[in-house]
Design a protein around this motif. Structure first.
Motif, PDB file in Angstrom:
ATOM      1  N   GLN A 181      -9.458   0.064  -5.060  1.00 42.36           N
ATOM      2  CA  GLN A 181      -8.545  -0.984  -4.613  1.00 42.36           C
ATOM      3  C   GLN A 181      -8.455  -1.018  -3.082  1.00 42.36           C
ATOM      4  OE1 GLN A 181      -8.477  -1.938  -7.675  1.00 42.36           O
ATOM      5  NE2 GLN A 181      -6.376  -1.874  -8.356  1.00 42.36           N
TER       6      GLN A 181
ATOM      7  N   ARG B  12      -2.803   2.057 -10.302  1.00 45.58           N
ATOM      8  CA  ARG B  12      -3.331   0.908  -9.561  1.00 45.58           C
ATOM      9  C   ARG B  12      -2.659  -0.418  -9.874  1.00 45.58           C
ATOM     10  NH1 ARG B  12      -9.701   1.843 -10.508  1.00 45.58           N
ATOM     11  NH2 ARG B  12      -8.967   2.546 -12.545  1.00 45.58           N
TER      12      ARG B  12
ATOM     13  N   MET C  26       0.834  -1.197   0.000  1.00 48.47           N
ATOM     14  CA  MET C  26       0.000   0.000   0.000  1.00 48.47           C
ATOM     15  C   MET C  26       0.876   1.257   0.000  1.00 48.47           C
ATOM     16  SD  MET C  26      -2.799   1.486  -0.285  1.00 48.47           S
ATOM     17  CE  MET C  26      -3.768  -0.017  -0.394  1.00 48.47           C
TER      18      MET C  26
ATOM     19  N   GLN D 280      -1.313  -2.677  -7.130  1.00 49.73           N
ATOM     20  CA  GLN D 280      -2.237  -3.288  -6.173  1.00 49.73           C
ATOM     21  C   GLN D 280      -2.827  -4.608  -6.669  1.00 49.73           C
ATOM     22  OE1 GLN D 280      -2.659  -1.900  -3.063  1.00 49.73           O
ATOM     23  NE2 GLN D 280      -1.077  -0.499  -3.824  1.00 49.73           N
TER      24      GLN D 280
ATOM     25  N   THR E   4       4.048  -5.875 -10.781  1.00 52.05           N
ATOM     26  CA  THR E   4       3.714  -4.937  -9.718  1.00 52.05           C
ATOM     27  C   THR E   4       4.674  -3.765  -9.753  1.00 52.05           C
ATOM     28  OG1 THR E   4       3.251  -4.752  -7.350  1.00 52.05           O
ATOM     29  CG2 THR E   4       5.205  -5.987  -7.966  1.00 52.05           C
TER      30      THR E   4
ATOM     31  N   GLN F  30      -9.357  -4.092   0.135  1.00 49.60           N
ATOM     32  CA  GLN F  30      -8.367  -4.536   1.118  1.00 49.60           C
ATOM     33  C   GLN F  30      -8.849  -4.251   2.543  1.00 49.60           C
ATOM     34  OE1 GLN F  30      -4.202  -3.653   0.027  1.00 49.60           O
ATOM     35  NE2 GLN F  30      -4.936  -3.047  -1.995  1.00 49.60           N
TER      36      GLN F  30
ATOM     37  N   SER G  88      -1.769  -7.765  -4.667  1.00 55.87           N
ATOM     38  CA  SER G  88      -2.344  -7.776  -3.319  1.00 55.87           C
ATOM     39  C   SER G  88      -3.804  -8.205  -3.351  1.00 55.87           C
ATOM     40  CB  SER G  88      -2.223  -6.383  -2.680  1.00 55.87           C
ATOM     41  OG  SER G  88      -0.875  -6.026  -2.485  1.00 55.87           O
TER      42      SER G  88
END
Length: 770
Positions: free
Chosen positions: A277, A429, A241, A432, A422, A281, A435
């Protein structure tokens, strides 16, 4: 001298710093009026693309200041806030927030009201780069106003001292709030944490007065800034994050879990990229009822009142149950490529033949891998059923392919692992995806490894020779694709170009997959030297160069029609522009409509990443003289030169057939793109604009930016289109969004664009005839 500061976006965070700064220098600051319906409506009229509601309102605030007759408008570009929450390394701001000043200077209606490059003050500020960097940027700002810069350092100290006092008061207030929470807990009364960004939490006309609605219902409403989350470290559980507001919200979830009478109300906005996103989470961490309220300019009081009352009733029922059912929490689990070598089969999501080339190289180096099948369901219903909010279309495509494989007989989580690209620090985004997929599979009871790649500091995890071979393979696919696209629109016998392309792609992948063709250390160094000094000598051709040379010979012999056709350049988000199913075969459809298309290469953004990292490292080293910045500058700049060297070497193998089709360097792309957006704003927006400028300079007849629906960089590009067209003789330029669904309106926009291109092309031919 009066400087106007718009009351929006990061104003509440940084006005305690900037206003004292200007005041110390004797410069009067004028703040825009509080948000009202007139400002909102004006913002909606001015905004050039569909951004989130708070950004639209910010346009209205700038218009409000222009009408006040201020001498300058101060809208800083703040890339990061300098203080991540505990345990995190980065504290990145929203990409739209970062881009707002550059977008505003390109907005026709704000330009008409008087906004221009002379009266816009917009320093680029990375607060984690240190005071020397901030001073350098603010000196340029003050000098632009015609003031002496000798007192800038002292003014900065004044601003920082005031900001510290402000933060100290917030900290003291936080303790009071914590005591209030404990008091409510003893009485078994609920309190509500309003989880909103500062530019929405304290603006009643942006948040539909939701705070007062909570207070009027008789409950304590606490803003996120006053939540005691400073000691909470969630970085191990949610490591990727990088957005500062996402870090705060995730830490706040832990606070909610620890305080039985404290409940969260998350305020978000339609089209908010990060929150789409972040919210998912958050839901994987919360252990109690939780409310998300999504707003936009059309949201009315009645709907919010109803949702709040329903949530209040849910909370009362929850508090009335003695034995509460505790939800399971999940943590992100990610691994590097080097952790599965020889242990599991790596599954790569489908995109294009570039993925097959990468998979072949992995296999050659002992990492068993294969590319997943493209889903037959273009709507990606399986992925959508597990997802909420406006997530990226590429995320849906990659997740859909993974879920489909999991459903197959014989899937074994101990045998397979999924690959996902990533980034470490965003700002869009993409970073993310891994994740979200990790959390999604855990919620389904599947403990499959997610293997990440793409971090700028991971080049040597598997060795330089693998990197070199993979890069050559991906670059070679780009060259083959360019030859096919240059040939296919003109072939007499339909299908010939595709056959040649498939033939040489197979030859390439067979070579890449053969472990006997792997480079040893000495050969790797020799080939790197050849790439680095490619302009000085040719040397012996590599196998990949020979494959490309044979391909160009065969493509050049394809029987062609004698007609000329308009040329269209394709830019935009790299996944959707390369994934034929994702872009609904736009290139083939354009060819059917009589066009030749040029496609930005897959390597474009990767090379840019190395280049911009070297630029940043060089600047940071010049400011602080730290060894780690010097090392990164040397490493990234060297790798950048090596990679473009390989690209130039392989392109030369396609000559003479592809003369004039060479790709410009990342340095040139950034130089082109800086006409619209500064290079400090990293991401695909500047790359797309830089490529668009290149297309226009080469005389192409139209440009399409192919993007996922609600793509943050893509919509930034959309905001620059009016200015770009004005700068380039009104060249047709359109952004086309894809979300996995068929859309007749989208097809009408493409047809209209094609008609404009044809008219421009015919007019150009007519003009040349004289």
């Amino acid at each position: 001298m009066r400087v106007g500061i718009p009351r929006g976006l990061l104003f509440n965070d940084f006005s305690p710093f900037f206003i004292p700064f200007f005041n110390y220098l004797g410069i009067k600051t004028i703040v825009s009026d509080e948000t009202n319906r007139k400002i909102i409506n004006r913002g909606l009229e001015i905004v050039p693309a569909e951004y989130c509601f708070p950004v639209k309102v910010a346009y209205g605030h700038v218009d409000n200041l222009l009408k006040k007759g201020v001498d300058f408008i101060f809208i800083p570009h703040i890339a990061n806030t300098g203080e991540p929450t505990r345990g995190y390394k980065y504290c990145v701001t929203c990409l739209w927030t970062q881009s707002t000043p550059d977008l505003m200077i390109s907005a026709p209606k704000l330009i008409k009201e008087g906004l221009n490059r002379k009266n816009l003050l917009s320093p680029s500020l990375f607060f984690d780069w240190g005071l020397n960097h901030i001073e350098d940027q603010m000196k340029k700002t003050v000098a632009k106003m015609g003031y002496s810069t000798k007192n800038v350092r002292a003014a900065l100290q004044e601003g920082l001292a005031n900001k510290k006092k402000f933060d100290k008061k917030i900290e003291e207030k936080t303790k009071e709030v914590y005591n209030s929470i404990q008091s409510k807990c003893k009485k078994n009364e609920p309190s509500f944490l309003v989880m909103a960004r500062p530019y929405t939490a304290y603006d009643a006309n942006v948040n539909n007065d939701i705070v007062n609605k909570i207070l009027d219902a008789g409950y304590l409403a606490i803003p996120l800034e006053l939540a005691p989350i400073g000691s909470i470290d969630i970085s191990k559980q949610m490591p990727k994050m990088y957005w500062i507001q996402g870090q705060k919200k995730l830490a706040a979830i832990e606070l909610l879990n620890k305080n039985k009478n404290l409940f969260g109300i998350d305020i978000t906005y339609f089209a908010c990229g990060p929150d789409a996103q972040i919210n998912q989470q958050m839901r994987c961490r919360t252990q109690k009822p939780f409310l998300t309220v999504e707003m936009d300019e059309h949201t009315g009081d009645a709907g919010i009142d109803t949702r709040l009352q329903a949530f209040f009733n849910t909370v009362k029922s929850y508090l009335g149950v003695e034995t509460k059912q505790i939800s399971k929490v999940f943590s992100v689990k990610l691994k590097g490529l080097d952790k599965i070598k020889g242990k599991k089969i790596l599954l790569i999501p489908p995109m294009s033949k570039h993925n097959d080339a990468l998979s072949a190289v992995f296999n050659a180096y002992g990492i068993q891998s294969r590319v997943l099948e493209v889903s037959s369901d273009e709507t990606m219903e399986r992925a959508r059923s597990c997802t909420c909010g406006l997530v990226c279309t590429p995320y849906l495509h990659t997740t859909e392919a993974m879920l489909n494989f999991i459903q197959k007989p014989g899937f074994d989580q101990e045998k397979f692992a999924f690959f996902q690209a990533t980034t470490d620090c965003g700002p869009c985004r993409l970073g993310q995806y891994a994740s979200l997929e990790s959390l999604l599979f855990q919620k389904k009871g599947i403990d499959v490894d997610i293997i990440t790649g793409g971090e700028l500091d991971s080049e040597f995890n598997l060795g330089m020779s693998l990197l070199v071979k993979a890069w050559c393979g991906i670059t070679a696919v780009d060259q083959l694709e360019k030859m096919r696209m240059h040939t296919r629109p003109y072939e007499v016998n339909k299908g010939t170009s595709d056959q040649i392309y498939e033939k040489y792609v197979k030859s390439l992948i067979d070579y890449l997959a053969d472990s006997k063709t792997n480079f040893g250390k000495i050969k790797t160094l020799l080939t790197i030297g050849k790439a680095f000094f490619h302009n000085l000598f040719d040397g012996k051709s590599s196998t990949i160069e020979k494959i490309l040379r044979k391909a160009q010979e065969e493509f050049s012999k394809v029987k062609r029609t004698n007609e000329e056709k308009p040329k269209i350049g394709i830019a935009g988000e790299f996944f959707v522009r390369l994934h034929e199913q994702a872009n609904q075969y736009i290139i083939r459809n354009l060819e059917k409509k009589g066009m030749e298309t040029w496609l930005a290469p897959a390597t474009e953004y990767l090379i840019y990443s190395y280049y911009i990292a070297s630029v940043f490292a060089k600047e940071k080293f010049s400011l602080n003289r730290k060894k780690e910045n010097l090392r990164e500058w040397i490493l990234k700049s060297t790798l950048y030169k090596i990679l473009i060297g390989y690209e130039h070497m392989l392109f030369k193998a396609t000559l003479p057939y592809m003369q004039g089709f060479d790709d410009i360097t990342a340095q040139e792309i950034v130089a082109n793109g800086k006409e619209y957006t500064r290079d400090y704003i990293v991401g695909e927006a500047i790359v797309s604009m830089g490529k668009a400028v290149d297309y226009a300079k080469r005389g192409l007849d139209g440009i399409i930016s192919v993007i996922p629906f609600n793509c943050m960089p893509g919509l930034i590009v959309d905001g620059f289109v009016p200015k770009f067209r004005k700068d380039n003789n009104n060249i047709p330029f359109v952004s086309i969004e894809y979300d996995g669904f068929q859309d007749s309106t989208r097809e009408m926009r493409i047809d209209t664009f094609v008609a404009q291109v044809k008219d421009r092309y015919e007019n150009k031919k007519y003009t040349k005839s004289f």
